[in-house]
Design a protein around this motif. Structure first.
Motif, PDB file in Angstrom:
ATOM      1  N   ARG A  64       0.823  -1.210   0.000  1.00 17.95           N
ATOM      2  CA  ARG A  64       0.000   0.000   0.000  1.00 17.95           C
ATOM      3  C   ARG A  64       0.857   1.260   0.000  1.00 17.95           C
ATOM      4  NH1 ARG A  64      -4.560  -1.579   4.620  1.00 17.95           N
ATOM      5  NH2 ARG A  64      -5.399  -3.428   3.539  1.00 17.95           N
ATOM      6  N   GLN A  65       2.121   1.090   0.441  1.00 14.66           N
ATOM      7  CA  GLN A  65       3.019   2.238   0.484  1.00 14.66           C
ATOM      8  C   GLN A  65       4.076   2.196  -0.618  1.00 14.66           C
ATOM      9  OE1 GLN A  65       4.487   3.563   4.310  1.00 14.66           O
ATOM     10  NE2 GLN A  65       3.182   2.112   5.399  1.00 14.66           N
ATOM     11  N   VAL A  66       4.478   0.999  -1.013  1.00 12.11           N
ATOM     12  CA  VAL A  66       5.549   0.854  -2.008  1.00 12.11           C
ATOM     13  C   VAL A  66       5.084  -0.095  -3.101  1.00 12.11           C
ATOM     14  CG1 VAL A  66       7.924   0.088  -2.411  1.00 12.11           C
ATOM     15  CG2 VAL A  66       7.339   1.265  -0.275  1.00 12.11           C
ATOM     16  N   ALA A  67       5.045   0.361  -4.319  1.00 11.27           N
ATOM     17  CA  ALA A  67       4.606  -0.469  -5.437  1.00 11.27           C
ATOM     18  C   ALA A  67       5.576  -1.623  -5.656  1.00 11.27           C
ATOM     19  CB  ALA A  67       4.503   0.377  -6.704  1.00 11.27           C
ATOM     20  N   GLY A  68       5.035  -2.748  -6.104  1.00  9.46           N
ATOM     21  CA  GLY A  68       5.876  -3.884  -6.473  1.00  9.46           C
ATOM     22  C   GLY A  68       6.072  -4.910  -5.390  1.00  9.46           C
ATOM     23  N   LEU A  69       5.509  -4.696  -4.192  1.00 12.53           N
ATOM     24  CA  LEU A  69       5.704  -5.637  -3.087  1.00 12.53           C
ATOM     25  C   LEU A  69       4.519  -6.569  -2.866  1.00 12.53           C
ATOM     26  CD1 LEU A  69       7.489  -3.444  -0.379  1.00 12.53           C
ATOM     27  CD2 LEU A  69       8.491  -5.185  -1.863  1.00 12.53           C
ATOM     28  N   MET A  70       3.464  -6.419  -3.639  1.00  5.85           N
ATOM     29  CA  MET A  70       2.318  -7.302  -3.468  1.00  5.85           C
ATOM     30  C   MET A  70       2.754  -8.747  -3.699  1.00  5.85           C
ATOM     31  SD  MET A  70      -0.833  -7.574  -2.643  1.00  5.85           S
ATOM     32  CE  MET A  70      -1.448  -5.881  -2.787  1.00  5.85           C
ATOM     33  N   PRO A  71       2.483  -9.639  -2.737  1.00  4.81           N
ATOM     34  CA  PRO A  71       2.927 -11.033  -2.904  1.00  4.81           C
ATOM     35  C   PRO A  71       2.328 -11.670  -4.142  1.00  4.81           C
ATOM     36  CG  PRO A  71       1.380 -10.812  -1.063  1.00  4.81           C
ATOM     37  CD  PRO A  71       1.770  -9.437  -1.478  1.00  4.81           C
ATOM     38  N   ARG A  72       3.093 -12.515  -4.761  1.00  2.19           N
ATOM     39  CA  ARG A  72       2.653 -13.150  -5.986  1.00  2.19           C
ATOM     40  C   ARG A  72       1.670 -14.276  -5.680  1.00  2.19           C
ATOM     41  NH1 ARG A  72       7.956 -13.182  -9.956  1.00  2.19           N
ATOM     42  NH2 ARG A  72       8.283 -10.930  -9.915  1.00  2.19           N
ATOM     43  N   ALA A  73       1.048 -14.782  -6.733  1.00  2.00           N
ATOM     44  CA  ALA A  73       0.091 -15.878  -6.557  1.00  2.00           C
ATOM     45  C   ALA A  73       0.765 -17.031  -5.827  1.00  2.00           C
ATOM     46  CB  ALA A  73      -0.413 -16.331  -7.924  1.00  2.00           C
ATOM     47  N   ASP A  74      -0.038 -17.749  -5.067  1.00  2.00           N
ATOM     48  CA  ASP A  74       0.495 -18.853  -4.274  1.00  2.00           C
ATOM     49  C   ASP A  74       1.354 -19.793  -5.115  1.00  2.00           C
ATOM     50  OD1 ASP A  74      -0.362 -18.204  -1.823  1.00  2.00           O
ATOM     51  OD2 ASP A  74      -1.920 -19.719  -1.659  1.00  2.00           O
ATOM     52  N   SER A  75       2.525 -20.075  -4.618  1.00  2.80           N
ATOM     53  CA  SER A  75       3.414 -21.059  -5.219  1.00  2.80           C
ATOM     54  C   SER A  75       4.255 -21.631  -4.097  1.00  2.80           C
ATOM     55  CB  SER A  75       4.301 -20.410  -6.293  1.00  2.80           C
ATOM     56  OG  SER A  75       5.062 -19.356  -5.724  1.00  2.80           O
ATOM     57  N   PRO A  76       4.877 -22.770  -4.305  1.00  2.00           N
ATOM     58  CA  PRO A  76       5.619 -23.404  -3.209  1.00  2.00           C
ATOM     59  C   PRO A  76       6.686 -22.479  -2.611  1.00  2.00           C
ATOM     60  CG  PRO A  76       5.340 -24.945  -5.009  1.00  2.00           C
ATOM     61  CD  PRO A  76       4.863 -23.610  -5.512  1.00  2.00           C
ATOM     62  N   LEU A  77       6.750 -22.470  -1.279  1.00  2.00           N
ATOM     63  CA  LEU A  77       7.781 -21.704  -0.577  1.00  2.00           C
ATOM     64  C   LEU A  77       9.146 -22.334  -0.761  1.00  2.00           C
ATOM     65  CD1 LEU A  77       6.303 -20.766   2.917  1.00  2.00           C
ATOM     66  CD2 LEU A  77       7.107 -19.190   1.177  1.00  2.00           C
ATOM     67  N   PHE A  78       9.156 -23.668  -0.820  1.00  2.00           N
ATOM     68  CA  PHE A  78      10.411 -24.402  -0.846  1.00  2.00           C
ATOM     69  C   PHE A  78      10.574 -25.138  -2.168  1.00  2.00           C
ATOM     70  CE2 PHE A  78       9.085 -24.345   3.642  1.00  2.00           C
ATOM     71  CZ  PHE A  78      10.184 -23.721   4.200  1.00  2.00           C
ATOM     72  N   GLU A  79      11.803 -25.164  -2.634  1.00  2.00           N
ATOM     73  CA  GLU A  79      12.120 -26.005  -3.781  1.00  2.00           C
ATOM     74  C   GLU A  79      12.077 -27.458  -3.329  1.00  2.00           C
ATOM     75  OE1 GLU A  79      15.855 -27.056  -6.751  1.00  2.00           O
ATOM     76  OE2 GLU A  79      15.979 -25.316  -5.416  1.00  2.00           O
ATOM     77  N   VAL A  80      11.307 -28.263  -3.999  1.00  2.00           N
ATOM     78  CA  VAL A  80      11.167 -29.670  -3.627  1.00  2.00           C
ATOM     79  C   VAL A  80      11.990 -30.507  -4.594  1.00  2.00           C
ATOM     80  CG1 VAL A  80       9.577 -31.585  -3.237  1.00  2.00           C
ATOM     81  CG2 VAL A  80       8.866 -29.235  -2.706  1.00  2.00           C
ATOM     82  N   GLY A  81      12.923 -31.271  -4.065  1.00  2.00           N
ATOM     83  CA  GLY A  81      13.790 -32.086  -4.897  1.00  2.00           C
ATOM     84  C   GLY A  81      13.216 -33.468  -5.140  1.00  2.00           C
ATOM     85  N   ARG A  82      14.073 -34.366  -5.565  1.00  2.00           N
ATOM     86  CA  ARG A  82      13.625 -35.723  -5.857  1.00  2.00           C
ATOM     87  C   ARG A  82      13.279 -36.445  -4.558  1.00  2.00           C
ATOM     88  NH1 ARG A  82      17.591 -39.533  -5.003  1.00  2.00           N
ATOM     89  NH2 ARG A  82      19.642 -38.739  -4.432  1.00  2.00           N
ATOM     90  N   PRO A 129      17.014 -29.235  -1.069  1.00  2.00           N
ATOM     91  CA  PRO A 129      17.040 -30.370  -1.992  1.00  2.00           C
ATOM     92  C   PRO A 129      18.411 -30.550  -2.629  1.00  2.00           C
ATOM     93  CG  PRO A 129      15.812 -28.516  -2.912  1.00  2.00           C
ATOM     94  CD  PRO A 129      16.064 -28.194  -1.487  1.00  2.00           C
ATOM     95  N   GLY A 130      18.818 -31.796  -2.681  1.00  2.00           N
ATOM     96  CA  GLY A 130      20.127 -32.105  -3.245  1.00  2.00           C
ATOM     97  C   GLY A 130      21.267 -31.949  -2.265  1.00  2.00           C
ATOM     98  N   ALA A 131      20.967 -31.471  -1.055  1.00  2.00           N
ATOM     99  CA  ALA A 131      22.036 -31.239  -0.076  1.00  2.00           C
ATOM    100  C   ALA A 131      22.727 -32.529   0.315  1.00  2.00           C
ATOM    101  CB  ALA A 131      21.475 -30.542   1.167  1.00  2.00           C
ATOM    102  N   ALA A 132      21.965 -33.606   0.450  1.00  2.00           N
ATOM    103  CA  ALA A 132      22.571 -34.877   0.871  1.00  2.00           C
ATOM    104  C   ALA A 132      23.665 -35.304  -0.101  1.00  2.00           C
ATOM    105  CB  ALA A 132      21.495 -35.957   0.987  1.00  2.00           C
ATOM    106  N   MET A 133      23.403 -35.146  -1.390  1.00  2.00           N
ATOM    107  CA  MET A 133      24.409 -35.523  -2.385  1.00  2.00           C
ATOM    108  C   MET A 133      25.624 -34.608  -2.303  1.00  2.00           C
ATOM    109  SD  MET A 133      22.021 -36.464  -5.691  1.00  2.00           S
ATOM    110  CE  MET A 133      23.463 -36.883  -6.653  1.00  2.00           C
TER     111      MET A 133
END
Length: 516
Positions: free
Chosen positions: A382-400, A415-419
């Motif tokens: 409401r005070q700074v343009a461009g900060l409106m959160p985007r449409a829902d999408s995963p917070l975390f990258e999900v690996g194999r 994800p991939g950290a174990a390797m």
């Protein structure tokens, strides 16, 4: 003003500066960087060193909130729990609960079945069911009370709260955000009546030098200390800091496989015990906390007596006392005061308020941090343009898909950290340390990549080996030193000083023998 080498690396201006590196600040950071904004988060101590490492570690829907009529909060929590279970395997895991029902005691089977049916409907899956007494004793032999009629079984989730914060921060950094621990905001910069920046002091640098950073808008996510940067004239709500204290017991002294929840005989508050990080976590209390001791909350003698009293009621054949605990810990919940007499009756919903150039947030639950973060950004937009959160999408990258130790490391480190960790470590470095789920390879990875400034950061937050090992993992310190000292770049004098400081902190805040 001069600037330390860490502060010198910061940009002169950010679209958004976040004060506070707990779960709320980390959630805002993650959502904000996905808008394409330049974002800086600063935390005066270590990431998750306050409330967000002292919670009950449960990602739960808030079953008890149904009883108080907070249906909206329960629905929101149940949905967020499901999201985290899908997006963060290995970090957020399903946790079966048993709630025993006893002859003549309330609530009875019928009321629990109705409540859990509604709970399951909100989650979109019927998962709870009734177990008879013989079936309960078969899976949990310690529940041997002859008055037990059976138990309701339902599903919630558990996590490591500090690792959840760290995962959000690390994924945000990978997306271009900047996050700095041990960086204290000394003051807000104002132009006319608007906040236009912050003055940051490097708390990890002995010089104590500061730097001024310009910001299009500032988010105050300092939890129980939120009023420090938002005086009452800005509409800050009254806060009621509430302390929750917990024991961590050895798994072999309280050998349960499910979470067990029951009501304390004294005040009918729910308490629970469940397997966590190779040990058993038991709590919690819910008491008004002295605001003069915000930085180092600890369990009191009265809380210890209260918790042991309930433990002996439910597990009469287990002779546990406070002295048997591996550790204790306490966290202070930043609850918005609603005028209730009982602390547990206060709402756990978050509160937002704003002034020109600054948005403040406090309250809320671990489970619903994402919802709070999106509300904060919507307010900031409401005070700074461009900060409106985007449409829902995963917070975390999900690996194999992975299992066992690999699943755990991918969940905790990304994800991939174990390797990646496995390529850098020897097979011996993946051996578990004692009865804990931690290995030297994980500790070394954190030492190299996760802004460890002090030894306690590594042993109490990046990992929890200091909570789930006897004497704060004292016996493991030589092996840990050999594995991580080089990665940290500490000479022998620095390591020795850090070890003394860590053991002193552990004894003061986490040792059961220090309860007074």
């Amino acid at each position: 003003m001069g600037a330390s080498h860490r502060l010198a690396g910061l940009a002169p201006h950010y679209d958004l500066v976040i004060i506070g590196g707990g779960i709320t600040g980390a959630g805002v950071l993650r959502e904000a960087v996905r808008t394409g904004a330049s974002v800086l988060l600063v935390e005066r101590h270590d990431f998750a060193s306050g409330t967000s490492s002292g919670s009950s570690k449960l990602v739960h829907g808030g079953l008890r909130y149904l009883q108080t009529g907070q249906w909206g909060l329960t629905l929101e929590s149940v949905r967020e729990r499901g999201r985290l279970l899908r997006e963060a395997p290995g970090l957020v895991e399903a946790q079966p609960f048993l709630m025993p029902v006893h002859r003549g005691a309330r609530p009875g089977r019928a009321l629990l079945q109705i409540g859990l049916f509604v709970y399951d409907l909100m989650a979109g899956r019927l998962a709870s069911r009734w177990l008879g007494a013989d079936e309960v004793r078969q899976i949990e032999p310690l529940l041997s009370d002859e008055t037990m009629l059976g138990a309701m079984r339902f599903i919630d989730a558990r996590t490591d709260d500090a690792r959840l914060v760290q995962r959000l921060i690390e994924e945000s950094r990978a997306s271009g955000a900047t996050a700095l621990n041990y960086a204290r905001v000394d003051d807000l910069v104002r132009t006319s009546d608007r906040v236009t920046g912050v003055v940051i002091r490097d708390a990890a640098d002995a010089s104590g030098e500061t730097r001024m950073i310009d910001a299009s808008i500032v988010v105050n996510a300092t939890g129980a200390g939120a009023r420090q940067f938002a005086p009452a004239t800005t509409g800050a709500p009254p806060l009621r800091p509430l302390r929750g204290s917990h024991f961590v017991f050895p798994r072999d002294r309280l050998p349960i496989t499910n979470a067990i929840s029951w009501l304390h005989p004294r005040d009918r508050r729910p308490v629970f015990a469940y397997p966590w990080e190779g040990a058993v976590l038991y709590g919690t209390t819910d008491l008004d906390h002295d605001t003069s001791a915000m930085d180092a909350p600890r369990m009191t003698a009265d809380e210890s007596v209260y918790l042991i009293e309930a433990l002996r009621l439910r597990f009469p054949d287990v002779t546990l006392s406070a002295g048997d605990a591996l550790s204790t810990y306490a966290g202070v919940r930043p609850v918005v005061a609603g005028g209730k007499d009982a602390p547990s009756a206060e709402s756990r919903e978050s509160a937002l308020w704003s002034a020109p150039g600054i948005v403040s947030v406090t309250g809320g639950k671990l489970t619903t941090f994402r919802v709070s973060a999106r509300q904060v950004l919507a307010q900031a937009a409401r005070q700074v343009a461009g900060l409106m959160p985007r449409a829902d999408s995963p917070l975390f990258e999900v690996g194999r898909r992975s299992e066992g130790q690999e699943r755990r490391l991918d969940g905790r480190l990304g994800p991939g950290a174990a390797m990646r960790v496995r390529r850098q470590g020897s097979p011996a470095s993946f051996a578990l340390l004692g009865d804990t789920p931690y290995c030297l390879a994980e500790l070394r990875w954190s030492a190299e990549h996760e802004q460890v400034v002090h030894l306690e950061d590594l042993l109490l937050r990046r990992t929890r080996i200091g909570l789930v090992s006897k004497d704060g993992a004292h016996a493991h310190l030589p092996a840990i030193r050999s594995a991580v000292q080089g990665a940290l770049g500490w000479d022998d004098a620095r390591w020795n000083a850090e070890e003394v400081a860590y053991l002193s902190t552990w004894q003061r805040q986490h040792s059961a023998s220090a309860i007074a």
